[in-house]
Design an enzyme around this catalytic site. Structure first.
Site, PDB file in Angstrom:
ATOM      1  N   MET A   1       7.496   1.498  -9.567  1.00 46.74           N
ATOM      2  CA  MET A   1       7.485   0.175 -10.002  1.00 46.74           C
ATOM      3  C   MET A   1       7.992  -0.696  -8.961  1.00 46.74           C
ATOM      4  SD  MET A   1       9.744  -1.066 -13.178  1.00 46.74           S
ATOM      5  CE  MET A   1      11.331  -0.360 -13.336  1.00 46.74           C
ATOM      6  N   CYS A   2       7.489  -1.442  -8.850  1.00 50.67           N
ATOM      7  CA  CYS A   2       8.031  -2.690  -8.050  1.00 50.67           C
ATOM      8  C   CYS A   2       7.842  -4.023  -8.623  1.00 50.67           C
ATOM      9  CB  CYS A   2       6.837  -2.636  -6.777  1.00 50.67           C
ATOM     10  SG  CYS A   2       6.817  -1.159  -5.901  1.00 50.67           S
ATOM     11  N   GLY A   3       8.279  -5.131  -7.928  1.00 54.89           N
ATOM     12  CA  GLY A   3       8.315  -6.221  -8.330  1.00 54.89           C
ATOM     13  C   GLY A   3       7.645  -7.138  -7.308  1.00 54.89           C
TER      14      GLY A   3
END
Lengths: 299, 227
Positions: free
Chosen positions: A1-3
């Site tokens: 997960m990344c933003g």
């Protein structure tokens, strides 16, 4: 997960607040990426005939000024260097290609994070709040910027593997997702002259878009070509000298939200990032559709 | 009216207070301010209370809702009213992906557009979208009704069982085993009642109905060579 986040300011009066708003957006993505953060800001254009490069060396006491002096002597041109922690913004009255070649030959220990006449790129380990604070992002005026927060799940937390990836002058890319055909595509790009610095899949996408732009494609055309050639999951945000674009793959399993007012357009992985933007309560907020290129240009 | 400010207290405190409400509670009307895109607002409600959220919300808002009425005055992120059991959830703006996924009952109304995978594996919920929906909606839908006043994206109703889909606008490519079916007077009446219940104005005679061709229910021995 990344933003991932991106902000493109349409109203010139709000450009002084670009860095402050972009910082807020990046901090809003802390839960999606607490390990490291990276940011590219388009600000403070170089004087005519000058170029600027953002450089990185892990040693905070690196002798940047001595290096800039050496470069000035070698090119017989003026240089300037501005230090920010273990990054330095090097300006030179020269072609950027010439400076990059000189750095590669004489200071291979230095990593070039970005180059051009506008874009500055900062990446570091730690929570987004500490990264934006360390590099004074909030004080940076400008037209647009993109950022990335990383939650490391499959490889080490290093600046080399951090976004944004830059692959051409004043061009950078952030990516949430993973590509499945990056090895084959890397070979294809290498045969066409692209040189790679990592084994990262997003670097392949960045160099792919740089390759298409180099062939003369517009930002929109380059991204549309990517829909055909890039296989995998992605939400991309890309910045160029005068443009900003967002693209999601057809499956659209990586999140994205867009918000637009008369003054700005903003993109983020989640709305939480946008909640602090001025006027967001009255903004048009929507989820970008899969395989649709959204792009904005200063011109 | 009980007001809860999410800028002043965390989401867990809000949900905890809502979960502890006894059946005979007098706190039947709630207003939540400053949601700022937070996730999991008003999930797991079990009492017939009314919760109004002023602003945009993040993921999983009103998930597993039972009995309660939740109204979001804004836009919402992924998984609105996931696995809703009963009650009503309404969003005045757009919703992201997976609206009412696996929902077992109740009513979910989206006054704007909904993203992809709307009503996946729905098992009895009624969903009414005033705008359009994205791809892969009603995937493996088993029971309930999905109403789309606008357009539906590609692969609508893929591997659908017995749910009913009404579409007012255009459809893309239909999913496997999803077919258009006759819109009888009975269906028009059914849809009219549902639209009225949802408070969405649309002419039920202009809709088309989609459902299962029931060809995937049993293994077809003639297809054995395909595997």
């Amino acid at each position: 997960m990344c933003g991932i986040v991106g902000l493109f300011v349409k109203n010139p009066e709000q450009r002084a607040d670009l860095g402050a708003n972009l910082s807020r957006m990046l901090v809003g993505m802390t839960d999606r990426g607490p390990d490291s953060a990276g940011i590219a800001v388009y600000h403070d254009p170089s004087a005519s005939g000058w170029c600027k490069l953002t450089l990185f060396h892990p040693d905070e006491t690196y002798a940047w000024r001595a290096m800039a002096g050496e470069l000035a002597a070698a090119l017989d041109e003026e240089t300037d260097v501005f230090l920010k922690a273990n990054h330095a913004v090097l300006s030179a009255e020269a072609e950027e290609g010439e400076v990059r070649a000189w750095l590669a030959a004489h200071h291979p220990e230095i990593r070039i994070m970005g180059y051009g006449t506008l874009m500055e790129v900062y990446k570091d380990k730690g929570k987004p709040a500490s990264v934006v604070d360390k590099y004074g992002i909030a004080g940076m005026a400008g037209t647009h910027g993109i950022g990335h927060t990383r939650m490391a799940t499959e490889s080490a937390v290093t600046t080399e593997h951090s976004h944004p990836f830059t692959a051409a002058s004043d061009m950078c890319l952030v990516h949430n997702g993973s590509l499945s055909n990056h090895n084959r595509l890397r070979l294809w790009l290498q045969r066409r002259g692209q040189v790679f610095e990592s084994d990262n899949d997003t670097e392949v996408a960045a160099r792919y878009f740089a390759h298409r732009l180099g062939e003369g494609a517009s930002l929109r055309e380059a991204m549309e070509a990517g829909l055909k050639d890039l296989d995998g999951f992605y939400t991309f945000a890309m910045g160029t000298r005068d443009g900003f674009a967002v693209l999601r793959d057809g499956i659209a399993c990586k999140p994205a939200v867009l918000a637009e007012t008369d003054d700005w357009v903003a993109m983020a992985s989640e709305y939480r990032s946008l909640a602090g933007l001025p006027g967001v309560a009255d903004a048009k907020v929507w989820e970008p559709e899969p395989t649709v290129v959204y792009s904005w240009s200063l011109n | 009216m009980t007001e809860f400010d999410l800028a002043a207290a965390p989401i867990r405190e809000l949900n905890s207070r809502l979960h502890k409400l006894p059946p005979d509670t007098n706190e039947r009307a709630w207003r939540i301010v400053n949601p700022r895109g937070a996730h999991s607002i008003a999930v797991g409600l079990t009492q017939p209370i009314e919760v109004r959220i002023a602003g945009h919300v993040g993921y999983y808002c009103a998930g597993m809702n039972k009995e309660a009425t939740v109204v979001i005055d804004g836009q919402c992120g992924w998984g609105l009213a996931e696995n809703i059991m009963s009650g009503t959830v309404r969003v005045t703006g757009n919703a992201s992906q997976g609206v009412a996924a696996t929902g077992r009952g109740g009513l979910v109304v989206v006054e704007g557009d909904a993203g992809a995978r709307c009503g996946v594996s729905m098992k009895g919920v009624d969903i009414v979208v005033a705008g359009s929906i994205g791809h892969m909606s009603a995937f493996m839908a088993q029971r309930g009704r999905l109403v789309v006043c606008g357009d539906a994206g590609d692969d609508l109703g893929d591997s659908i069982y017995e749910a009913v889909i009404y579409v007012g606008g255009k459809t893309g490519r239909l999913g496997a085993d999803c077919v258009e079916k006759e819109m009888t007077a009975e269906h028009v009446a059914d849809l009219r009642a549902l639209l009225e219940r949802a408070g969405i104005e649309a002419d039920p005679t202009k809709f088309r109905r989609f459902g299962s061709a029931r060809k995937l229910y049993h293994f077809n021995v003639d297809h054995a060579d395909s595997y």
